[in-house]
Design an enzyme around this catalytic site. Structure first.
Site, short mmCIF file in Angstrom:
data_model
loop_
_atom_site.label_atom_id
_atom_site.label_comp_id
_atom_site.label_asym_id
_atom_site.label_seq_id
_atom_site.Cartn_x
_atom_site.Cartn_y
_atom_site.Cartn_z
CB CYS A 119 -3.72 13.33 -22.30
SG CYS A 119 -2.10 13.11 -21.51
CD GLN A 160 -2.41 -1.27 2.75
OE1 GLN A 160 -3.45 -0.71 3.06
NE2 GLN A 160 -1.73 -1.99 3.61
CG ASN A 161 4.15 1.19 2.32
OD1 ASN A 161 3.11 1.42 2.90
ND2 ASN A 161 5.12 0.46 2.85
CB VAL A 162 3.00 6.16 -2.37
CG1 VAL A 162 1.53 5.81 -2.50
CG2 VAL A 162 3.23 7.08 -1.18
CG ASN A 209 1.20 -4.08 13.20
OD1 ASN A 209 1.54 -3.23 14.02
ND2 ASN A 209 0.51 -3.78 12.10
CB SER A 247 -3.54 0.27 10.88
OG SER A 247 -4.14 0.94 9.78
N GLY A 268 2.97 -4.59 8.91
CA GLY A 268 2.97 -3.15 9.16
C GLY A 268 1.80 -2.41 8.57
CG HIS A 312 -3.08 2.39 -1.65
ND1 HIS A 312 -3.07 2.33 -0.28
CD2 HIS A 312 -4.20 1.71 -2.03
CE1 HIS A 312 -4.12 1.64 0.15
NE2 HIS A 312 -4.81 1.25 -0.89
N1 APR Z 1 7.13 -2.48 12.76
C1 APR Z 1 5.95 -3.12 12.54
N2 APR Z 1 4.77 -2.49 12.49
C2 APR Z 1 4.77 -1.15 12.66
C3 APR Z 1 5.97 -0.41 12.89
C4 APR Z 1 7.18 -1.15 12.93
N3 APR Z 1 8.35 -0.56 13.12
N4 APR Z 1 5.64 0.90 13.02
C5 APR Z 1 4.32 0.98 12.89
N5 APR Z 1 3.78 -0.25 12.66
C6 APR Z 1 2.38 -0.59 12.41
C7 APR Z 1 1.39 0.16 13.25
O1 APR Z 1 1.14 -0.54 14.47
C8 APR Z 1 0.16 0.16 12.35
O2 APR Z 1 -0.61 -1.02 12.55
O3 APR Z 1 2.12 -0.22 11.08
C9 APR Z 1 0.75 0.10 10.95
C10 APR Z 1 0.66 1.40 10.18
O4 APR Z 1 -0.70 1.67 9.96
P1 APR Z 1 -1.19 2.90 9.08
O5 APR Z 1 -0.44 4.12 9.50
O6 APR Z 1 -2.67 2.95 9.15
O7 APR Z 1 -0.69 2.53 7.61
P2 APR Z 1 -1.35 1.58 6.52
O8 APR Z 1 -2.07 0.45 7.15
O9 APR Z 1 -0.28 1.28 5.53
O10 APR Z 1 -2.40 2.57 5.86
C11 APR Z 1 -3.16 2.10 4.78
O11 APR Z 1 -4.16 4.25 4.47
O12 APR Z 1 -4.11 6.59 4.28
C12 APR Z 1 -4.09 5.39 3.64
O13 APR Z 1 -3.39 5.10 1.44
C13 APR Z 1 -2.89 5.22 2.74
O14 APR Z 1 -1.75 3.19 2.11
C14 APR Z 1 -2.29 3.91 3.20
C15 APR Z 1 -3.48 3.21 3.82
#
Ligand code: APR
Length: 237
Positions: free
Chosen positions: A120, A91-93, A202, A178, A176, A109
């Site tokens: 275009c 999901q990471n950019v 996580n 949520s 990683g 994403h």
């Molecule tokens: N190691 C493991 N897990 C981690 C660490 C780490 N060092 N640091 C943070 N986390 C976990 C947090 O506990 C959390 O569950 O990573 C997760 C990050 O969650 P979000 O910030 O919600 O990110 P993500 O799930 O990728 O978001 C999904 O939301 O806004 C949109 O498009 C955006 O792709 C993104 C999507």
């Protein structure tokens, strides 16, 4: 030694956190000081394109200040050494999976280092900044260029390909993320329905933790290499 099951991996912001990139929902719930809805939805872009461009220009420029970490490298190693299929969905950019050596990363994403023209519909890789006056290199018109990022309310990319991989999955791991944003948060249930063993890595519990068979709790830079070593050891790697 058993036959190698197809592995499907979903990564989220947590895998890049230890590289220094901010996650979305930790702490204050702001993304680099902004509410997600002020910078990551089509309405926000219509209302204030200059702000949204500035925000993504900073994120794009920030990529050159960070490096892939041990979790990105471990997944690249898995892709290269595992004798079966490994599908890596993120999901990471950011581009940290690619810079760690991963191939065929599915950026559902979008990507910071890609832009497209709303006039275009053509897109390309992009290193510098964008603004409201940037001229499209394809149609030569200004005003249509935007980051090639999937914003809230837009349809994630590559869903058919992801669906096919989840149908075949023997092992599904979410790292990683949520579990707040769908469709990605639903992949664990889709994989489980295909009979896959499911693993969540996580450093905390998530909105969908109860859907997983197994959990490795701790920082991605520690837990992902442990998981990868465990799998590759089974194949004598
Ligand atoms: N190691 C493991 N897990 C981690 C660490 C780490 N060092 N640091 C943070 N986390 C976990 C947090 O506990 C959390 O569950 O990573 C997760 C990050 O969650 P979000 O910030 O919600 O990110 P993500 O799930 O990728 O978001 C999904 O939301 O806004 C949109 O498009 C955006 O792709 C993104 C999507």
């Amino acid at each position: 030694m058993s036959a190698p099951l197809p592995i499907v991996i979903l990564t989220g912001a947590g895998i890049s956190a230890e590289s220094g990139l901010a996650t979305f929902r930790d702490k204050d719930g702001l993304w680099e000081g902004h509410r997600v809805e002020d910078v990551a939805c089509p309405d926000a872009f219509r209302r204030n394109p200059a702000l949204v461009h500035r925000f993504y220009n900073l994120r794009r420029a920030g990529l050159s200040e960070v490096e892939p970490n041990a979790a990105h490298f471990a997944l690249a190693r898995l892709q290269h050494e595992y004798p079966g299929e490994v599908t890596l969905i993120t999901q990471n950019v950011d581009d940290l999976h690619e810079r760690a050596g991963s191939a065929s990363v599915i950026h559902m994403h979008g990507e910071l280092r890609k832009v497209r023209c709303d006039l275009c519909w053509r897109g390309r890789e992009w290193e510098g900044d964008l603004d409201t006056e940037t001229v499209c290199p394809f149609c030569n018109r200004a005003g249509g260029m935007r980051p090639d990022i999937v914003w809230f309310g837009e349809i994630p990319k590559f869903m058919e390909r992801i669906g096919r991989a989840l149908d075949r999955a023997g092992i599904f791991a979410a790292i990683g993320t949520s579990g707040h944003v769908y469709p990605a948060a639903g992949f664990v249930s889709m994989a489980a329905a295909s009979g896959a063993e499911t693993l969540e890595i996580n450093n905390a519990g998530t909105a969908v933790s109860s859907h997983f068979d197994r959990h490795l709790t701790g920082p991605a830079t520690v837990q992902v290499p442990v998981w990868v070593d465990d799998i590759l050891n089974r194949f004598g790697k």
